[in-house]
Structure formats: C-alpha cells, structure tokens
Scaffold this motif. Structure first.
Motif, PDB file in Angstrom:
ATOM      1  N   ARG A   1     -54.685 -49.374  71.156  1.00  0.00           N
ATOM      2  CA  ARG A   1     -53.661 -49.902  72.070  1.00  0.00           C
ATOM      3  C   ARG A   1     -53.522 -49.024  73.302  1.00  0.00           C
ATOM      4  O   ARG A   1     -53.521 -49.516  74.445  1.00  0.00           O
ATOM      5  CB  ARG A   1     -52.318 -49.983  71.343  1.00  0.00           C
ATOM      6  CG  ARG A   1     -51.164 -50.527  72.180  1.00  0.00           C
ATOM      7  CD  ARG A   1     -49.822 -50.139  71.589  1.00  0.00           C
ATOM      8  NE  ARG A   1     -49.576 -48.700  71.688  1.00  0.00           N
ATOM      9  CZ  ARG A   1     -48.470 -48.095  71.258  1.00  0.00           C
ATOM     10  NH1 ARG A   1     -47.527 -48.812  70.663  1.00  0.00           N
ATOM     11  NH2 ARG A   1     -48.310 -46.797  71.396  1.00  0.00           N
TER      12      ARG A   1
ATOM     13  N   PHE B   1     -54.713 -50.634  76.730  1.00  0.00           N
ATOM     14  CA  PHE B   1     -53.567 -51.341  77.304  1.00  0.00           C
ATOM     15  C   PHE B   1     -52.538 -50.387  77.916  1.00  0.00           C
ATOM     16  O   PHE B   1     -51.353 -50.689  77.946  1.00  0.00           O
ATOM     17  CB  PHE B   1     -52.924 -52.223  76.229  1.00  0.00           C
ATOM     18  CG  PHE B   1     -53.878 -53.206  75.619  1.00  0.00           C
ATOM     19  CD1 PHE B   1     -54.248 -54.348  76.313  1.00  0.00           C
ATOM     20  CD2 PHE B   1     -54.439 -52.963  74.374  1.00  0.00           C
ATOM     21  CE1 PHE B   1     -55.149 -55.245  75.752  1.00  0.00           C
ATOM     22  CE2 PHE B   1     -55.336 -53.850  73.814  1.00  0.00           C
ATOM     23  CZ  PHE B   1     -55.699 -54.997  74.507  1.00  0.00           C
TER      24      PHE B   1
ATOM     25  N   SER C   1     -52.155 -49.768  80.945  1.00  0.00           N
ATOM     26  CA  SER C   1     -51.624 -50.351  82.179  1.00  0.00           C
ATOM     27  C   SER C   1     -50.473 -51.313  81.919  1.00  0.00           C
ATOM     28  O   SER C   1     -49.785 -51.731  82.863  1.00  0.00           O
ATOM     29  CB  SER C   1     -52.740 -51.095  82.928  1.00  0.00           C
ATOM     30  OG  SER C   1     -53.265 -52.126  82.115  1.00  0.00           O
ATOM     31  N   ALA C   2     -50.246 -51.650  80.648  1.00  0.00           N
ATOM     32  CA  ALA C   2     -49.161 -52.580  80.330  1.00  0.00           C
ATOM     33  C   ALA C   2     -47.795 -51.932  80.479  1.00  0.00           C
ATOM     34  O   ALA C   2     -46.767 -52.612  80.423  1.00  0.00           O
ATOM     35  CB  ALA C   2     -49.333 -53.116  78.910  1.00  0.00           C
TER      36      ALA C   2
ATOM     37  N   THR D   1     -44.142 -53.386  74.911  1.00  0.00           N
ATOM     38  CA  THR D   1     -44.920 -54.098  75.923  1.00  0.00           C
ATOM     39  C   THR D   1     -46.409 -53.939  75.673  1.00  0.00           C
ATOM     40  O   THR D   1     -47.193 -54.893  75.808  1.00  0.00           O
ATOM     41  CB  THR D   1     -44.571 -53.580  77.329  1.00  0.00           C
ATOM     42  OG1 THR D   1     -43.172 -53.692  77.535  1.00  0.00           O
ATOM     43  CG2 THR D   1     -45.309 -54.371  78.402  1.00  0.00           C
ATOM     44  N   LYS D   2     -46.814 -52.728  75.288  1.00  0.00           N
ATOM     45  CA  LYS D   2     -48.229 -52.497  74.974  1.00  0.00           C
ATOM     46  C   LYS D   2     -48.674 -53.333  73.786  1.00  0.00           C
ATOM     47  O   LYS D   2     -49.788 -53.865  73.764  1.00  0.00           O
ATOM     48  CB  LYS D   2     -48.454 -51.006  74.681  1.00  0.00           C
ATOM     49  CG  LYS D   2     -48.356 -50.086  75.893  1.00  0.00           C
ATOM     50  CD  LYS D   2     -48.651 -48.652  75.475  1.00  0.00           C
ATOM     51  CE  LYS D   2     -48.525 -47.707  76.640  1.00  0.00           C
ATOM     52  NZ  LYS D   2     -48.807 -46.291  76.236  1.00  0.00           N
ATOM     53  N   TRP D   3     -47.803 -53.442  72.768  1.00  0.00           N
ATOM     54  CA  TRP D   3     -48.176 -54.226  71.593  1.00  0.00           C
ATOM     55  C   TRP D   3     -48.318 -55.702  71.946  1.00  0.00           C
ATOM     56  O   TRP D   3     -49.168 -56.410  71.395  1.00  0.00           O
ATOM     57  CB  TRP D   3     -47.142 -54.060  70.477  1.00  0.00           C
ATOM     58  CG  TRP D   3     -47.283 -52.800  69.683  1.00  0.00           C
ATOM     59  CD1 TRP D   3     -46.323 -51.875  69.446  1.00  0.00           C
ATOM     60  CD2 TRP D   3     -48.452 -52.344  68.982  1.00  0.00           C
ATOM     61  NE1 TRP D   3     -46.816 -50.852  68.654  1.00  0.00           N
ATOM     62  CE2 TRP D   3     -48.111 -51.112  68.353  1.00  0.00           C
ATOM     63  CE3 TRP D   3     -49.741 -52.852  68.840  1.00  0.00           C
ATOM     64  CZ2 TRP D   3     -49.027 -50.401  67.607  1.00  0.00           C
ATOM     65  CZ3 TRP D   3     -50.662 -52.137  68.093  1.00  0.00           C
ATOM     66  CH2 TRP D   3     -50.312 -50.923  67.475  1.00  0.00           C
ATOM     67  N   GLU D   4     -47.489 -56.200  72.886  1.00  0.00           N
ATOM     68  CA  GLU D   4     -47.606 -57.590  73.316  1.00  0.00           C
ATOM     69  C   GLU D   4     -48.969 -57.834  73.954  1.00  0.00           C
ATOM     70  O   GLU D   4     -49.635 -58.837  73.676  1.00  0.00           O
ATOM     71  CB  GLU D   4     -46.496 -57.937  74.311  1.00  0.00           C
ATOM     72  CG  GLU D   4     -45.119 -58.052  73.666  1.00  0.00           C
ATOM     73  CD  GLU D   4     -44.045 -58.382  74.685  1.00  0.00           C
ATOM     74  OE1 GLU D   4     -44.420 -58.743  75.834  1.00  0.00           O
ATOM     75  OE2 GLU D   4     -42.850 -58.305  74.363  1.00  0.00           O
ATOM     76  N   ALA D   5     -49.400 -56.881  74.787  1.00  0.00           N
ATOM     77  CA  ALA D   5     -50.712 -57.007  75.420  1.00  0.00           C
ATOM     78  C   ALA D   5     -51.816 -56.900  74.384  1.00  0.00           C
ATOM     79  O   ALA D   5     -52.822 -57.631  74.429  1.00  0.00           O
ATOM     80  CB  ALA D   5     -50.870 -55.906  76.484  1.00  0.00           C
ATOM     81  N   PHE D   6     -51.657 -56.015  73.431  1.00  0.00           N
ATOM     82  CA  PHE D   6     -52.631 -55.834  72.343  1.00  0.00           C
ATOM     83  C   PHE D   6     -52.782 -57.128  71.552  1.00  0.00           C
ATOM     84  O   PHE D   6     -53.871 -57.563  71.219  1.00  0.00           O
ATOM     85  CB  PHE D   6     -52.157 -54.695  71.430  1.00  0.00           C
ATOM     86  CG  PHE D   6     -53.034 -54.427  70.247  1.00  0.00           C
ATOM     87  CD1 PHE D   6     -54.035 -53.471  70.290  1.00  0.00           C
ATOM     88  CD2 PHE D   6     -52.840 -55.106  69.043  1.00  0.00           C
ATOM     89  CE1 PHE D   6     -54.842 -53.199  69.189  1.00  0.00           C
ATOM     90  CE2 PHE D   6     -53.622 -54.860  67.940  1.00  0.00           C
ATOM     91  CZ  PHE D   6     -54.633 -53.906  68.011  1.00  0.00           C
ATOM     92  N   SER D   7     -51.664 -57.772  71.235  1.00  0.00           N
ATOM     93  CA  SER D   7     -51.671 -58.980  70.421  1.00  0.00           C
ATOM     94  C   SER D   7     -52.362 -60.142  71.135  1.00  0.00           C
ATOM     95  O   SER D   7     -53.036 -60.975  70.514  1.00  0.00           O
ATOM     96  CB  SER D   7     -50.242 -59.387  70.047  1.00  0.00           C
ATOM     97  OG  SER D   7     -49.624 -58.389  69.267  1.00  0.00           O
ATOM     98  N   LYS D   8     -52.214 -60.212  72.464  1.00  0.00           N
ATOM     99  CA  LYS D   8     -52.846 -61.276  73.235  1.00  0.00           C
ATOM    100  C   LYS D   8     -54.365 -61.114  73.269  1.00  0.00           C
ATOM    101  O   LYS D   8     -55.110 -62.078  73.325  1.00  0.00           O
ATOM    102  CB  LYS D   8     -52.294 -61.316  74.654  1.00  0.00           C
ATOM    103  CG  LYS D   8     -50.825 -61.744  74.704  1.00  0.00           C
ATOM    104  CD  LYS D   8     -50.311 -61.710  76.124  1.00  0.00           C
ATOM    105  CE  LYS D   8     -48.829 -62.103  76.197  1.00  0.00           C
ATOM    106  NZ  LYS D   8     -48.307 -62.037  77.572  1.00  0.00           N
TER     107      LYS D   8
END
Length: 391
Positions: free
Chosen positions: A371, A375, A377-378, A384-391
C-alpha cells in the motif's frame, strides 16, 4: 440457521441435552472462548439468538497476574500464561453472567474454545481437588491453588523449542515425514515439545494428567480430567493424523522409556462432538445449572473457528485477511501427499473429514508495505490509502 440444521452427530448430543432440561421457555446453550487475552462466555437459544454474554480481560480484570496481552515473555523465546489465571477467569466470567441475570437453569449444554497449543500440567493431588470441588471450601481458584506442577503454562507464541523440532525431524526422517504422520511439520509452538521438556526436567512421578487449554476448560466444568479432543490434538505433533490416536513412535520421542507412564496421564483423544460428562455439582450449587446439563468436548480456537465460519461441508473455503492471513478449507479425507506447509486437522463436526489451515503471520505487514509503496500519492491518511489499494 438454527439447531435443527446442525449436522449429525453433534445434533444428537445437543438434542439429548435439551431433553434433560425441563423448561417452558426453551433450552439455552453456553459457549466459552478461553483465548490468549480474555475469557468470553455467550449464551444462545436454539435459534442461535444471543441471550446474554460476558467477558474477562486478563490484563485489566485480573491484574494480580501481571500479564501483558495475557502472557509473560522471557528471554530465549519463552512465552507463558499463568494457569491459575485461566481457572479464575472461568469462574469470574460466569459470575458476570449471573450478575447480568443469566437463567442458568435453562442451559442444556456447554462447550468451549481454547487457545491452541497451551499446555497444562496437573498434580495427582490436583485431580483429587478437582473431583472434590465444594462451594463451602472457597472459590475455584482457591481450591485449585496447588493443583498444577507448572504454574506458568507455555502458550502458542513460545518459540523456545527449536532444538526439539529439529530432533523430531531427524528422528522421523525429515519434516515431510513428520507432516505425513501428524498433519504438520515440526512446529515450535506444538505441545509435544513442551511435554517433552517438562518430562525431561520433572519426570512423570507427580503428574496426574497432561492437558491443553481446551481440555482444561472442559475438565473444570466436569470436575474430572477430560481428554483432549482429536481436532485440537492434531496441533501437538503427537497424534497419528489418520488413526486419530497417539502415535507410539512420537510418545517414545516425548518420554523415552516411559511410554506406558505417559499414556497413564495422557488419555487417548476423543471425538470433538462427544459428551464429556455432566456439569459438576459445584457449578450447580454456585450458579444454578441444571444437574442434567451436559458438557460437550471443548476444542481449539482454530477448529472452532472453522465451524463458526460455516465451513461444514467438503469443499467449503474461507479466507481471512488480518494481522495474519489465513486460508481454511474442508477436505473429504487426508491428502495422499503430506503438506510441506500449512496444517491438517480432523474436522470437529464432520466424522471422517479434515480441514487444512494455511497461515502467514506477516500478512498485514506485507499488505501495508505494498500500500505504502504504490499508493503513497493517495495522501497521508491510512484510510484513504486503503481505498486506493482496494480499487
């Protein structure tokens, strides 16, 4: 689901238990979880609706034992928990249920889950104390104050038995041979290695019984020594995974030249769904249990998690992503080839079936590194990083 969807043969034990409890409102069922950091109790009805629950957190509710996260750590990889802390916690969690108005007289059957691999060493005199429990003599922990030879029980986080694991592999012809016999390669946390060290240091002269955390819980409720169940016994490097009985060669490894003496204090494992006995009179007097209330064999936390996750048919699979990543799968039989990694256990509800468990203790650490590497840059916020990771 409800009780009527529970597969045979556990359903039969529960229905027998229900028949022995006269009640207008319907029978209840009590389950314990004697884990690393706490002891929990949950009472449910036949529809699996929670009626009441309670919890004892070892560090905060029993501070006199001085534990951190439920245990003590020492040099050399030694990690232990006070045996008497588990004893005291079991009674305290019932006292909290009583304070919450739990209708103990309606409880038809009791079972529980214990942290796997923790080992318990009963004195011969301790068993006599267990069998003669009486409320007038004091609390459970007071009556069992001198019941255990070793007051600090090794637990699953202990890594002090590396030498014994290597010796077992050498004796057996390699790690795969150990896995073929027992369902797992030689593991530092597995109880056989702690039993072996204990016997080398103390002998068997004063030993009344050897238990795991799960069979300790059942024994306290029955008021006599209850054997280890086959599912928890698979996490010991001691049981023949196919025959589901102690392996004679491994008994000799644990107690050289003393196998018969060892068998005398370590009864053959029993099916996980069997009735261990009726609740002891001590608990009837203290809390109002029905004298017909039955104690079902306890098992380890991982076997119980298999049932709790709904893995009750061959082919069922569950994956858990947490601090450790775990994959569980129900198998119809022992695989033809031994597992070079992971573990194999008899299924605690399905006779003849097994479940495999694959666990990576660095799952969360690895995921976080991925992550943060991809991610960043998220933003700084972890969510917020986990949201980007999940996508």
């Amino acid at each position: 689901g409800d009780l009527h969807t529970v597969p045979h043969p556990l359903k039969r034990s529960l229905l027998v238990a229900m028949a022995g409890v006269p009640t207008v409102e319907g029978p209840l069922f009590l389950g314990f979880d004697l884990s690393t950091q706490s002891c929990k109790a949950v009472v449910v009805d036949s529809g699996l609706t929670t009626v009441c629950s309670s919890r004892v957190h070892f560090d905060t509710d029993l501070p006199q034992y001085g534990t951190t996260d439920g245990c003590h750590r020492a040099d050399g990889g030694h990690v232990t928990s006070p045996t008497l802390m588990w004893v005291e916690a079991l009674e305290l969690v019932l006292e909290r249920l009583k304070a919450a108005g739990c209708p103990f007289q309606r409880i038809a059957a009791v079972s529980g889950s214990g942290q796997q691999h923790g080992s318990v060493y009963w004195r011969k005199s301790g068993i006599k104390s267990l069998q003669s429990l009486t409320p007038s003599k004091g609390s459970l922990v007071e009556q069992l104050q001198s019941a255990f030879i070793v007051e600090a029980s090794p637990v699953w986080m202990d890594t002090s038995t590396t030498k014994s694991c290597k010796e077992l592999a050498e004796l057996s012809g390699g790690m795969l041979r150990v896995a073929e016999m027992t369902g797992s390669t030689a593991q530092e946390r597995f109880s056989c290695h702690f039993f072996r060290r204990f016997i080398a240091e103390h002998g068997l002269g004063d030993v009344g019984a050897l238990s795991l955390v799960s069979s300790l819980g059942a024994s306290l409720l029955v008021g006599d020594i209850v054997p280890i169940d086959v599912s928890d016994a698979a996490g010991m490097n001691l049981m023949d995974i196919r025959k589901q009985g102690w392996h004679s060669r491994l008994l000799e490894f644990v107690a050289p030249g003393q196998v018969e003496d060892l068998r005398a204090v370590l009864a053959e494992p029993r099916a996980s769904w069997e009735v261990a006995g009726k609740v002891h009179e001590y608990w009837v007097s203290r809390f109002g249990f029905s004298p017909t209330c039955q104690i079902i064999m306890w098992s380890g936390d991982n076997p119980c998690a298999v049932v709790g996750s709904g893995l009750v048919s061959p082919g069922d699979i569950a994956i858990s992503l947490g601090t450790s990543d775990t994959a569980l799968a129900v198998l119809p039989k022992v695989p033809e080839e031994p597992l070079p990694f992971g573990h194999l256990f008899p299924h605690p509800m399905l006779g003849g079936c097994y479940f495999s468990m694959l666990c990576y203790t660095n799952g969360d650490v690895t995921r976080r590194k991925v992550r943060d590497a991809f991610f960043a840059s998220a933003g700084r916020d972890g969510a917020t990083k986990w949201e980007a990771f999940s996508k």
